[in-house]
Design an enzyme around this catalytic site. Structure first.
Site, mmCIF file in Angstrom:
data_model
loop_
_atom_site.group_PDB
_atom_site.id
_atom_site.type_symbol
_atom_site.label_atom_id
_atom_site.label_comp_id
_atom_site.label_asym_id
_atom_site.label_seq_id
_atom_site.Cartn_x
_atom_site.Cartn_y
_atom_site.Cartn_z
ATOM 1 N N CYS A 189 0.866 -1.145 0.132
ATOM 2 C CA CYS A 189 0.012 -0.045 -0.133
ATOM 3 C C CYS A 189 0.862 1.183 -0.039
ATOM 4 O O CYS A 189 1.972 1.282 0.844
ATOM 5 C CB CYS A 189 -0.952 -0.038 1.172
ATOM 6 S SG CYS A 189 -1.976 1.476 1.275
ATOM 7 N N CYS A 227 0.245 4.753 6.890
ATOM 8 C CA CYS A 227 -0.297 4.710 8.229
ATOM 9 C C CYS A 227 0.848 4.159 9.186
ATOM 10 O O CYS A 227 1.244 2.819 8.803
ATOM 11 C CB CYS A 227 -1.489 3.896 8.335
ATOM 12 S SG CYS A 227 -2.537 4.524 6.809
ATOM 13 N N CYS A 247 0.521 0.151 10.141
ATOM 14 C CA CYS A 247 0.126 -0.943 9.175
ATOM 15 C C CYS A 247 1.200 -1.639 8.664
ATOM 16 O O CYS A 247 2.275 -1.319 7.985
ATOM 17 C CB CYS A 247 -0.598 -0.198 8.229
ATOM 18 S SG CYS A 247 -1.348 -1.433 7.138
ATOM 19 N N CYS A 290 -16.552 -8.916 5.224
ATOM 20 C CA CYS A 290 -15.724 -7.750 5.001
ATOM 21 C C CYS A 290 -14.702 -7.993 4.123
ATOM 22 O O CYS A 290 -13.991 -9.212 4.230
ATOM 23 C CB CYS A 290 -15.095 -7.234 6.287
ATOM 24 S SG CYS A 290 -16.625 -7.079 7.321
ATOM 25 N N CYS A 333 -19.417 -6.051 3.094
ATOM 26 C CA CYS A 333 -18.606 -4.945 3.493
ATOM 27 C C CYS A 333 -17.335 -4.731 2.958
ATOM 28 O O CYS A 333 -16.647 -5.881 2.495
ATOM 29 C CB CYS A 333 -18.552 -4.854 5.107
ATOM 30 S SG CYS A 333 -17.433 -3.571 5.541
ATOM 31 N N CYS A 386 -19.300 1.770 8.070
ATOM 32 C CA CYS A 386 -18.466 1.202 9.345
ATOM 33 C C CYS A 386 -17.243 2.301 9.476
ATOM 34 O O CYS A 386 -16.431 1.966 8.239
ATOM 35 C CB CYS A 386 -17.908 -0.248 8.795
ATOM 36 S SG CYS A 386 -17.168 -1.115 10.009
ATOM 37 N N ARG A 390 -18.066 -2.637 17.985
ATOM 38 C CA ARG A 390 -17.274 -3.920 17.720
ATOM 39 C C ARG A 390 -15.956 -4.028 18.169
ATOM 40 O O ARG A 390 -15.106 -2.916 18.328
ATOM 41 C CB ARG A 390 -17.214 -4.066 16.131
ATOM 42 C CG ARG A 390 -16.099 -5.517 15.713
ATOM 43 C CD ARG A 390 -16.055 -5.523 14.080
ATOM 44 N NE ARG A 390 -17.312 -5.421 13.664
ATOM 45 C CZ ARG A 390 -17.371 -5.119 12.291
ATOM 46 N NH1 ARG A 390 -16.651 -4.583 12.060
ATOM 47 N NH2 ARG A 390 -18.821 -5.158 11.833
HETATM 48 S S1 SF4 Z 1 -4.130 1.006 7.039
HETATM 49 FE FE1 SF4 Z 1 -2.320 0.106 5.596
HETATM 50 S S2 SF4 Z 1 -3.647 -0.860 3.859
HETATM 51 FE FE2 SF4 Z 1 -4.654 0.623 4.941
HETATM 52 S S3 SF4 Z 1 -4.341 2.760 3.808
HETATM 53 FE FE3 SF4 Z 1 -3.135 2.602 5.654
HETATM 54 S S4 SF4 Z 1 -1.199 1.594 4.799
HETATM 55 FE FE4 SF4 Z 1 -2.788 1.211 3.527
#
Ligand code: SF4
Length: 340
Positions: free
Chosen positions: A49, A53, A56, A93, A124, A184, A256
């Site tokens: 990705c 974040c 992550c 999901c 979802c 959600c 949740r």
């Molecule tokens: S949480 Fe992870 S998968 Fe989702 S947008 Fe952020 S980096 Fe990408």
């Protein structure tokens, strides 16, 4: 009712047992207090990705050892959905580690939604940002929920994510809501945020034009290689307090217990249910983190005298077999005891 920071602070400052009592009263006004909604989450496109974040494992920016994969084939997704339904989930999901889907992916995503719905499961998806036409296409195939977390307060957000703004997230939520797709959206505890940030997150969620129908409260799963791998753990009572406040602020939403449940013992989970949580992610894999074993979950549900929310009535004859399964998942059916 519009919530203000002062009103939420009052809730946060209550003695925990008073807060739990209030949350339980609210919960009983709106839900069967013994019923738990079970969702299964499948990663349909893992890793690589471009977003940053900090928590992550799927961000391409961190060395977590996770290999980027292509979008799963539709049939593989449907196989997982069948398994989830047989195990008692009522919602399936599908998550993709994308900034946003490409147009070329849309026909496959549409097919996934159609196929999962044909099994009688709620659908979802979490795919990142969406264009107007993508929202329309997903709405047209009947996607039930779109999942898009706010993660934390607007004030703390910039310390966790820099590649996508808070406003981007709010805009995506508004778009899917306007298209008639249920929302959600929740957040993550354990990012180094303060109590004020937790209050800020809940204020954002509860004061949306309509509160999200589902509110996942995640507890950070620390992943080696991410910037938050050494974060301070979340105190169990702090987590339970957030669940209780969320229940009071969003009385008709499913609250949740989401990521991090594997680290919670049975007593903590029971207190979360007392605090008004009525949904869990069910299944051994939560995107790329582990989740408690299904059997363990069903044992806990039995021990606490809870029952799982039934899946929707089947749509085809082929579903007759599955309705047996639906029966065995209900506490008051003696078959239930035989499978444990
Ligand atoms: S949480 Fe992870 S998968 Fe989702 S947008 Fe952020 S980096 Fe990408």
């Amino acid at each position: 009712m519009s919530w203000t920071i002062d009103k939420v602070k009052v809730l946060f400052n209550k003695p925990l047992l008073d807060l739990l009592y209030d949350a339980q009263k609210v919960h009983r006004q709106h839900f069967d207090p013994l019923e738990i909604q079970m969702s299964t989450l499948l990663s349909v496109k893992t890793g690589g990705c471009p977003e940053d974040c900090k928590y992550c494992s799927q961000s391409a920016r961190y060395k977590t050892g996770l290999r980027a994969e292509k979008l799963l084939q539709v049939e593989k997704v449907l196989q997982s959905a069948r398994t989830a339904k047989e195990a008692g989930s009522s919602r399936f999901c599908m998550g993709a580690a994308w900034s946003n889907p490409h147009e070329r992916d849309m026909p496959y995503l549409e097919e996934m939604v159609r196929g999962v719905k044909a099994l009688g499961l709620e659908t979802c998806m979490t795919l990142g940002k969406l264009t107007d036409s993508q929202v329309e296409r997903l709405a047209n195939v009947g996607l039930d929920y779109y999942s898009h977390n706010l993660d934390t307060s607007p004030e703390y957000y910039g310390s966790i994510i820099t590649t996508r703004t808070y406003q981007d997230r709010l805009t995506t939520i508004d778009k899917v809501r306007a298209a008639g797709i249920k929302v959600c959206s929740g957040g993550i505890l354990g990012l180094g945020e303060s109590n004020l940030d937790r209050i800020g997150l809940l204020l954002q969620l509860a004061n949306l034009s309509k509160a999200p129908e589902s509110v996942p409260i995640n507890m950070l799963v620390k992943v080696a290689g991410t910037p938050l791998e050494d974060s301070e753990p979340v105190d169990a009572f702090d987590y339970i307090r957030v669940i209780a406040v969320a229940r009071i602020m969003m009385p008709t939403s499913y609250v949740r217990i989401a990521a991090g449940r594997e680290k919670m013992n049975e007593q903590m989970q029971a207190m979360c249910f007392m605090a008004g949580a009525n949904s869990i992610f069910y299944g051994c894999k939560l995107l790329t983190a582990t989740n408690p074993d299904e059997d363990q979950d069903m044992k806990l549900i039995r021990k606490l005298g809870l029952k799982t929310q039934k899946v929707r009535q089947s749509l085809t004859d082929e579903e007759e077999g599955a309705s047996l399964l639906k029966d065995v998942m209900t506490m008051d059916d003696e078959k239930y005891y035989q499978v444990i």
